[in-house]
Structures are given as C-alpha cells and as structure tokens.
Scaffold this motif. Structure first.
Motif, mmCIF file in Angstrom:
data_model
loop_
_atom_site.group_PDB
_atom_site.id
_atom_site.type_symbol
_atom_site.label_atom_id
_atom_site.label_comp_id
_atom_site.label_asym_id
_atom_site.label_seq_id
_atom_site.Cartn_x
_atom_site.Cartn_y
_atom_site.Cartn_z
ATOM 1 N N VAL A 296 42.869 77.347 38.306
ATOM 2 C CA VAL A 296 41.440 77.057 38.362
ATOM 3 C C VAL A 296 41.151 76.593 39.796
ATOM 4 O O VAL A 296 41.350 75.439 40.138
ATOM 5 C CB VAL A 296 41.042 75.975 37.343
ATOM 6 N N ASP A 333 37.036 77.590 32.758
ATOM 7 C CA ASP A 333 36.775 78.235 34.045
ATOM 8 C C ASP A 333 35.873 79.439 33.817
ATOM 9 O O ASP A 333 36.321 80.477 33.319
ATOM 10 C CB ASP A 333 38.098 78.660 34.692
ATOM 11 N N VAL A 338 32.960 75.611 36.878
ATOM 12 C CA VAL A 338 34.048 75.007 36.109
ATOM 13 C C VAL A 338 33.467 73.874 35.276
ATOM 14 O O VAL A 338 32.689 73.055 35.788
ATOM 15 C CB VAL A 338 35.146 74.466 37.050
#
Length: 425
Positions: A296, A333, A338
């Motif tokens: 991520v 994500d 996010v």
C-alpha cells in the motif's frame, strides 16, 4: 508546498499590472505626441523647439522604462525629473506657437503629461497624485493665460483620475498587508497544530505515565508524579493556545502510549513507502491488523502522518476502553485513496464527550487524528454507539499518478468492514 504557494500569492501584487500599464501608456503617448506634432507642424512658428523637446521626451521615456517597472525603482528624484519634463513641455508650447496662449490647442507633450502624474499616484497614493496634478493644472492655466471651459475640463479630469487611482492603490496595499498577515497567522497555526500533535504523541503521554506510576508507587515517587502532572497541564494549555485545562488535570492522565513508528523524515518527499510496514508495529495480542496482500504505497510524509493518526486512535482505545479492550485495524487500498479503520469493542464514547475534551485542551481526536488527516487533504469520521464500541475511519486521497499496485483491493478475505483475512497479532 502550501507555504510556497502562499509566498507566491503575496509576491503577486496588484500593483504589478498597474506599473506595466503605466509603462505602456508612457511609450504609446509619447509616440502619439510626436505624430500629433507632425500633423500640426504648420502652426508652429518655432518648429525646432517642438522637435528638440519631443526628441528629449522620447529618449527620456525609452530610457526610463525600467524605472516604472515597480515602486522600488520609481524613486522620488526620478518622479521630480519626470514631472519637471512634463511641466516644461506645457510651458514651452507658447514659445513654439505664439497663438497657443490664447487658444485651445494641444500642448507639446499632449496626453503624455498624465504619465508622470499617474507615476506619482502609483508610487505615493492619492496625496502624491493630488500634488502632481495640482502642478500640472497650474501649468495649464498659466500656459493658456485665459483658460477656457475645455481647459478646466481637462484639468479636472486628470485631477480626479489620478487621485482616484492613488486611492485605489492605497486600498490595494492595505489589503495585501492584511492578506499577508492572515497567511502568516494561518502558517503559524498549522505549525502550532503540528507541534501539538507531536507533543501529544510523546511528551504529554510520558508525563501522564510518570504521574500515574508515581501516584501508584507513593512516597517520593508520588511527589514526582504530582509535578509531572502539573507540567502536563501547563504544557497542554500552552500547545492549545491558552485553553483552560480540565479540572483535576493529571488525575485523568492517559495510560502508556502506543508505539509510534518513526516517520521517514530522511526520505525524499516524492518517495513512496509501504503503509503496511508502518502499521505492523501496532499489531499486538489485543490489536489485529488486516491488510491487503500487495504493498500500500503512499508518499513518505502522508504514510507517516496516517500511521501516527492510527497510533493516536489506538491510544484512545487503551485510555478510554481499558487495557483489556480489543482493537482491529483494517486497511483498504482503493483507486482514489487509502482508507484505514480502527474499531474497538469498548463501551463507546458518551454523547458530548468529544466537545468537552476539546474544551479541556485534549488533542487526541481534534489534532492527532482529525488535524493530521485535514493537513493531508483527507477526512476522519468517528462513529460511536454506547455499549457497542467506537470506529474511526481515516481516508487519505491518493495523489494523481501514484496508484498503488494494490489499489482497488481489500485485505484478503474481508468484506466491507469485516476484520478477517490476513491478521497480525
């Protein structure tokens, strides 16, 4: 980046286009005066006087164009010489044309005369403009000997226009000073909030831990704990801008803080880091972490701030829900950003408690969580139901062109806000 844009906004003064317009006006009007003189050359008895004056005016105008590029270079000696040249042109007109004294004819500098007056207005405001236009008016009246209605009309027009422009310039300068001061206050406020978050994540929690353990040990340690509690109250009041501390102050001190990952300050601003590596230290016996299988990626600063906000949320869980409460961290994500959710199974937050905490100068939710997300351009939503726990959902938008390989995915085996899948404990 924000401060850079603020400094650029301050530098972009409203005077800049006015000075550019003045430079263009001076150049165009001196050319106009030369063309007009050539068209009316037959009426001039001393033609050479007009030629000499306009040649000097042309050279002066071209040579002094840099002088009218801004207030800093437009000095008082230059303004005096500029105005003197305009007045000389008006007074030399009867010498070049003997009939000009009793008739409404165009002077040698023509409308170029307004250029020096406008320079006075831009440089010194309406008072300077009033002074310069008054001298031009006196020269026009003296040159005409018997001023007509048209002469008075032209004098009043220059007077009113120059004074009006000078007043507008003064108002614009005052507005720019106000804007610059507001930007300074905003920058100082943001820096204060950042320092408050850092202090909350470190110094305040250490002082609270010393106060709590000192009280529990008793004796000399209790006195040390009392002093630590007083310093916590004083420091909390300072970083919140003078808000009154809670009554009883240190008695409600938080428990030990969650481990906060060191922010990657030594990384370049454009470098991206894996958020999972910053959230991994939070996983513990009573804290579960569900994350995607792929990295991520976020900019280093954004990832560090988001991880610190998660740490502040977990600290609130230990402080208010107790050391036996369980917590779950879910990382999602998506293509646009996010989302990190922190949920606990504690008793929830009583209604009105957050507003009361803000009044007491406690920064956990207001600054350490919402303040961080606000600075990143994101949001933090808190949902709490008494008896059913609390959930904090933190969303950070993804910069354009920085889509993560895991974008659009969730933690393996998760659905919505479920906390299953890849779990670290």
């Amino acid at each position: 980046m924000v401060r850079g844009r603020e400094r650029q906004a301050v530098r972009m003064s409203v005077e800049v286009p006015l000075w550019r317009a003045l430079a263009a006006y001076r150049l165009l009007t001196v050319v106009y005066a030369i063309v007009l003189f050539g068209y009316e050359r037959e009426r001039y008895e001393r033609f050479w006087i007009g030629v000499l004056y306009l040649a000097v005016a042309l050279v002066w105008t071209v040579a002094t164009l840099p002088r009218v590029s801004g207030a800093a270079r437009c000095t008082r000696p230059f303004l005096v010489c500029d105005l003197a040249l305009a007045l000389a042109g008006i007074l030399l007109t009867p010498l070049a044309d003997a009939q000009a004294r009793g008739a409404d004819v165009t002077t040698l500098p023509s409308i170029w005369t307004a250029g020096p007056v406008l320079a006075f207005a831009l440089r010194g405001g309406w008072r300077w403009a009033c002074f310069a236009s008054t001298l031009v008016a006196a020269a026009d009246v003296l040159e005409r000997a018997h001023p007509s209605k048209d002469t008075l009309h032209n004098v009043v027009l220059v007077w009113v226009a120059s004074i009006g422009i000078g007043y507008v310039v003064e108002v614009a300068r005052a507005s720019e000073r106000t804007l610059a001061r507001a930007l300074e206050i905003e920058a100082a406020t943001r820096e204060r909030e950042r320092l408050a978050r850092d202090i909350h994540d470190s110094v305040l929690q250490v002082l609270a831990m010393v106060q709590r353990r000192g009280t529990a040990l008793g004796g000399e340690a209790a006195e040390l704990g009392r002093m630590a509690g007083e310093q916590e109250i004083a420091l909390r009041t300072l970083v919140t801008g003078g808000l009154l501390p809670a009554s009883g102050g240190a008695a409600g001190a938080p428990q030990e803080a969650a481990p906060v990952p060191a922010p990657p300050r030594d990384r370049p601003d454009g470098e991206r880091v894996d958020l999972r590596s910053l959230l991994a230290p939070y996983a513990a016996a009573r804290v579960s972490l569900a994350e995607p299988g792929a990295p991520v990626l976020l900019p280093a600063h954004a990832a560090a701030e988001l991880a610190a906000a998660v740490g502040a949320a977990l600290d609130n869980v230990r402080r208010h829900a107790g050391p036996e409460a369980g917590a779950w961290i879910l990382v999602e994500d998506g293509p646009d950003g996010v989302v990190v959710s922190v949920r606990d199974d504690g008793p929830g937050i009583p209604e009105g408690r957050l507003a009361q905490a803000a009044d007491e100068g406690r920064l956990g939710v207001a600054q350490s969580i919402r303040g961080r997300l606000r600075d990143l351009g994101g949001t933090a939503e808190l949902v709490s139901v008494p008896g059913q726990g609390t959930e904090v959902e933190m969303t950070v938008p993804r910069p354009a062109g920085s889509r993560s390989p895991a974008a659009g995915t969730k933690a393996p085996g998760t659905t919505g806000k479920q906390n299953s899948g890849e779990i670290r404990s």
